[in-house]
Write an enzyme that holds these catalytic residues in place. Structure first.
Site, PDB file in Angstrom:
ATOM      1  N   SER A  56     -30.311   0.004 -27.538  1.00 20.94           N
ATOM      2  CA  SER A  56     -29.491   0.727 -26.557  1.00 20.94           C
ATOM      3  C   SER A  56     -28.496  -0.228 -25.915  1.00 20.94           C
ATOM      4  O   SER A  56     -28.895  -1.219 -25.297  1.00 20.94           O
ATOM      5  CB  SER A  56     -30.379   1.334 -25.474  1.00 20.94           C
ATOM      6  OG  SER A  56     -29.571   1.639 -24.340  1.00 20.94           O
ATOM      7  N   HIS A 105     -27.651   2.950 -30.160  1.00 18.80           N
ATOM      8  CA  HIS A 105     -28.016   3.991 -29.189  1.00 18.80           C
ATOM      9  C   HIS A 105     -27.082   3.891 -27.983  1.00 18.80           C
ATOM     10  O   HIS A 105     -26.982   2.845 -27.334  1.00 18.80           O
ATOM     11  CB  HIS A 105     -29.471   3.804 -28.766  1.00 18.80           C
ATOM     12  CG  HIS A 105     -29.994   4.880 -27.885  1.00 18.80           C
ATOM     13  ND1 HIS A 105     -30.478   6.090 -28.354  1.00 18.80           N
ATOM     14  CD2 HIS A 105     -30.111   4.940 -26.542  1.00 18.80           C
ATOM     15  CE1 HIS A 105     -30.874   6.834 -27.337  1.00 18.80           C
ATOM     16  NE2 HIS A 105     -30.654   6.175 -26.214  1.00 18.80           N
ATOM     17  N   ASP A 107     -26.012   5.487 -24.334  1.00 18.44           N
ATOM     18  CA  ASP A 107     -26.522   6.291 -23.218  1.00 18.44           C
ATOM     19  C   ASP A 107     -25.373   6.788 -22.340  1.00 18.44           C
ATOM     20  O   ASP A 107     -24.700   6.002 -21.672  1.00 18.44           O
ATOM     21  CB  ASP A 107     -27.493   5.454 -22.381  1.00 18.44           C
ATOM     22  CG  ASP A 107     -28.800   5.220 -23.121  1.00 18.44           C
ATOM     23  OD1 ASP A 107     -29.424   6.216 -23.529  1.00 18.44           O
ATOM     24  OD2 ASP A 107     -29.167   4.053 -23.304  1.00 18.44           O
ATOM     25  N   MET A 143     -24.334   8.947 -19.136  1.00 20.38           N
ATOM     26  CA  MET A 143     -24.918   9.458 -17.879  1.00 20.38           C
ATOM     27  C   MET A 143     -23.803   9.890 -16.941  1.00 20.38           C
ATOM     28  O   MET A 143     -22.755   9.252 -16.885  1.00 20.38           O
ATOM     29  CB  MET A 143     -25.741   8.354 -17.207  1.00 20.38           C
ATOM     30  CG  MET A 143     -26.793   7.750 -18.114  1.00 20.38           C
ATOM     31  SD  MET A 143     -27.778   6.532 -17.228  1.00 20.38           S
ATOM     32  CE  MET A 143     -28.770   5.865 -18.562  1.00 20.38           C
ATOM     33  N   HIS A 176     -26.871   9.673 -26.765  1.00 19.71           N
ATOM     34  CA  HIS A 176     -27.888  10.328 -25.922  1.00 19.71           C
ATOM     35  C   HIS A 176     -27.203  10.830 -24.652  1.00 19.71           C
ATOM     36  O   HIS A 176     -26.862  10.037 -23.776  1.00 19.71           O
ATOM     37  CB  HIS A 176     -28.971   9.274 -25.617  1.00 19.71           C
ATOM     38  CG  HIS A 176     -30.069   9.742 -24.728  1.00 19.71           C
ATOM     39  ND1 HIS A 176     -31.008   8.878 -24.191  1.00 19.71           N
ATOM     40  CD2 HIS A 176     -30.410  10.979 -24.278  1.00 19.71           C
ATOM     41  CE1 HIS A 176     -31.867   9.553 -23.459  1.00 19.71           C
ATOM     42  NE2 HIS A 176     -31.524  10.831 -23.482  1.00 19.71           N
ATOM     43  N   MET A 184     -27.137  12.336 -21.210  1.00 23.30           N
ATOM     44  CA  MET A 184     -27.930  12.628 -20.002  1.00 23.30           C
ATOM     45  C   MET A 184     -26.943  13.159 -18.968  1.00 23.30           C
ATOM     46  O   MET A 184     -26.572  12.478 -18.003  1.00 23.30           O
ATOM     47  CB  MET A 184     -28.633  11.346 -19.517  1.00 23.30           C
ATOM     48  CG  MET A 184     -29.800  10.956 -20.402  1.00 23.30           C
ATOM     49  SD  MET A 184     -30.244   9.215 -20.242  1.00 23.30           S
ATOM     50  CE  MET A 184     -29.061   8.501 -21.361  1.00 23.30           C
ATOM     51  N   MET A 207     -38.758  10.773 -24.237  1.00 21.98           N
ATOM     52  CA  MET A 207     -38.479   9.772 -23.200  1.00 21.98           C
ATOM     53  C   MET A 207     -39.794   9.192 -22.701  1.00 21.98           C
ATOM     54  O   MET A 207     -40.711   9.943 -22.342  1.00 21.98           O
ATOM     55  CB  MET A 207     -37.757  10.406 -22.005  1.00 21.98           C
ATOM     56  CG  MET A 207     -36.320  10.833 -22.230  1.00 21.98           C
ATOM     57  SD  MET A 207     -35.189   9.549 -22.762  1.00 21.98           S
ATOM     58  CE  MET A 207     -35.355   8.308 -21.473  1.00 21.98           C
ATOM     59  N   PHE A 227     -31.956   4.565 -16.169  1.00 18.12           N
ATOM     60  CA  PHE A 227     -31.776   3.114 -16.102  1.00 18.12           C
ATOM     61  C   PHE A 227     -32.510   2.418 -17.240  1.00 18.12           C
ATOM     62  O   PHE A 227     -33.572   2.886 -17.667  1.00 18.12           O
ATOM     63  CB  PHE A 227     -32.301   2.576 -14.758  1.00 18.12           C
ATOM     64  CG  PHE A 227     -31.599   3.193 -13.583  1.00 18.12           C
ATOM     65  CD1 PHE A 227     -30.392   2.670 -13.127  1.00 18.12           C
ATOM     66  CD2 PHE A 227     -32.115   4.327 -12.972  1.00 18.12           C
ATOM     67  CE1 PHE A 227     -29.726   3.275 -12.068  1.00 18.12           C
ATOM     68  CE2 PHE A 227     -31.448   4.935 -11.917  1.00 18.12           C
ATOM     69  CZ  PHE A 227     -30.245   4.406 -11.460  1.00 18.12           C
ATOM     70  N   GLY A 228     -31.958   1.288 -17.661  1.00 14.54           N
ATOM     71  CA  GLY A 228     -32.661   0.433 -18.607  1.00 14.54           C
ATOM     72  C   GLY A 228     -33.665  -0.425 -17.856  1.00 14.54           C
ATOM     73  O   GLY A 228     -33.657  -0.491 -16.619  1.00 14.54           O
ATOM     74  N   ASP A 230     -37.812   6.425 -26.474  1.00 13.40           N
ATOM     75  CA  ASP A 230     -36.788   5.756 -25.674  1.00 13.40           C
ATOM     76  C   ASP A 230     -37.318   5.447 -24.277  1.00 13.40           C
ATOM     77  O   ASP A 230     -37.630   6.360 -23.512  1.00 13.40           O
ATOM     78  CB  ASP A 230     -35.570   6.692 -25.590  1.00 13.40           C
ATOM     79  CG  ASP A 230     -34.382   6.077 -24.863  1.00 13.40           C
ATOM     80  OD1 ASP A 230     -34.433   4.878 -24.501  1.00 13.40           O
ATOM     81  OD2 ASP A 230     -33.385   6.804 -24.664  1.00 13.40           O
ATOM     82  N   GLY A 231     -37.387   4.150 -23.967  1.00 13.01           N
ATOM     83  CA  GLY A 231     -37.757   3.747 -22.611  1.00 13.01           C
ATOM     84  C   GLY A 231     -38.927   2.780 -22.571  1.00 13.01           C
ATOM     85  O   GLY A 231     -40.059   3.149 -22.900  1.00 13.01           O
TER      86      GLY A 231
HETATM   87  C1  DX5 Z   1     -32.752   5.334 -20.139  1.00 13.76           C
HETATM   88  C2  DX5 Z   1     -32.001   5.272 -21.439  1.00 13.76           C
HETATM   89  C3  DX5 Z   1     -32.546   4.285 -22.386  1.00 13.76           C
HETATM   90  C4  DX5 Z   1     -32.516   2.861 -21.895  1.00 13.76           C
HETATM   91  C5  DX5 Z   1     -33.630   2.120 -22.564  1.00 13.76           C
HETATM   92  O1  DX5 Z   1     -32.330   6.417 -19.406  1.00 13.76           O
HETATM   93  O2  DX5 Z   1     -31.997   6.529 -22.085  1.00 13.76           O
HETATM   94  O3  DX5 Z   1     -31.920   4.381 -23.657  1.00 13.76           O
HETATM   95  O4  DX5 Z   1     -31.323   2.201 -22.144  1.00 13.76           O
HETATM   96  O5  DX5 Z   1     -33.683   0.848 -22.047  1.00 13.76           O
HETATM   97  P1  DX5 Z   1     -35.007  -0.030 -22.096  1.00 13.76           P
HETATM   98  O6  DX5 Z   1     -35.353  -0.209 -23.538  1.00 13.76           O
HETATM   99  O7  DX5 Z   1     -34.618  -1.276 -21.404  1.00 13.76           O
HETATM  100  O8  DX5 Z   1     -36.073   0.749 -21.356  1.00 13.76           O
HETATM  101 ZN    ZN Z   2     -31.321   6.597 -24.251  1.00 10.92          ZN
END
Ligand code: DX5
Ligand code: ZN
Length: 226
Positions: free
Chosen positions: A10, A35, A37, A39, A68, A70, A139, A145-146, A177-178
């Protein structure tokens, strides 16, 4: 015998000042998917990128884009993201009113269709859609957030999805994911996941290629899931 898994770093945890170099680097490092993200500060409490940056990401490498969404009202923006370069487009079951219609639209626009389930959403939300999907995204953090911690209680949902796909003879990708990293990837893979998203796990590591290869090695799963 083991079944192959796909690794999807990601870019949320990448250095955005060097985004195209970062994407090229994971491509060289063996990533199967990029990937991305998206948002909107409404569906999730964070704001990231839109179709213009997806277009930049598409031009940065030959690695397919796994986008993805969101965002609220995702169905209004499907064409924009597919035209920008999404090869796989994911919408959330919680963010779309007419989910079946959105999936049909994604496929008609030429992309693969995926539905994401938040940790608090059950398998039932996609049960009657599995035949129409290329992938389900489970998820394992609350999206936004990462770098968050993996939520253990999501594992049975992965198992249930894989059991349903096998029982119904479906060639369904299950993405997780996550909070997935080298030290816990075997758990999601043995539950039945075959597409692994890892953001901070890859981009905060010193050697992307080594981390991607370790994720792939440790994520080998039983061939019964092929
Ligand atoms: C969270 C995202 C993920 C995120 C994953 O809302 O959808 O894709 O970037 O990051 P990590 O692997 O650090 O949890
Ligand atoms: Zn994601």
């Amino acid at each position: 015998m083991t079944a192959p898994i796909k690794i999807a770093p990601s870019i949320l945890s990448a250095d955005f000042g060097r985004l195209t170099e970062e994407i090229a680097a994971i491509g060289r490092g063996g990533a199967d998917l990029v990937h991305v993200d998206v948002m909107d500060g409404h569906f999730v409490p964070n704001l990231t990128i839109g179709p213009m940056i997806v277009k930049v990401a598409k031009a940065a490498s030959d690695t397919p884009l796994d986008v993805h969404l969101m965002i609220s009202n995702a169905e209004r923006y499907l064409r924009d993201y597919i035209e920008a370069g999404a090869d796989i487009l994911t919408v959330h079951a919680e963010g779309v009113t007419h989910l079946h219609g959105a999936i049909q639209q994604i496929r008609a626009l030429g992309a693969k269709a995926c539905v994401a389930l938040n940790p608090g959403t059950g398998f039932e939300a996609v049960d009657c859609l599995l035949e129409d999907l290329d992938m389900v995204l489970v998820m394992t953090v609350n999206p936004g957030f990462g770098g968050q911690s993996f939520i253990e209680s999501c594992l049975p949902k992965i198992e249930r999805l894989r059991e349903a796909a096998v029982a119904r003879g479906l060639d369904l990708d299950i993405e997780v994911d996550g909070g997935v990293k080298v030290d816990n990837v075997h758990r999601v893979a043995s539950a039945g996941a075959n597409v692994i998203v890892s953001g901070s796990g890859v981009f905060k590591s010193d050697d992307y290629a080594k981390t991607i290869s370790e994720l792939r090695q440790r994520g080998k799963r039983p061939a019964m899931y092929i």
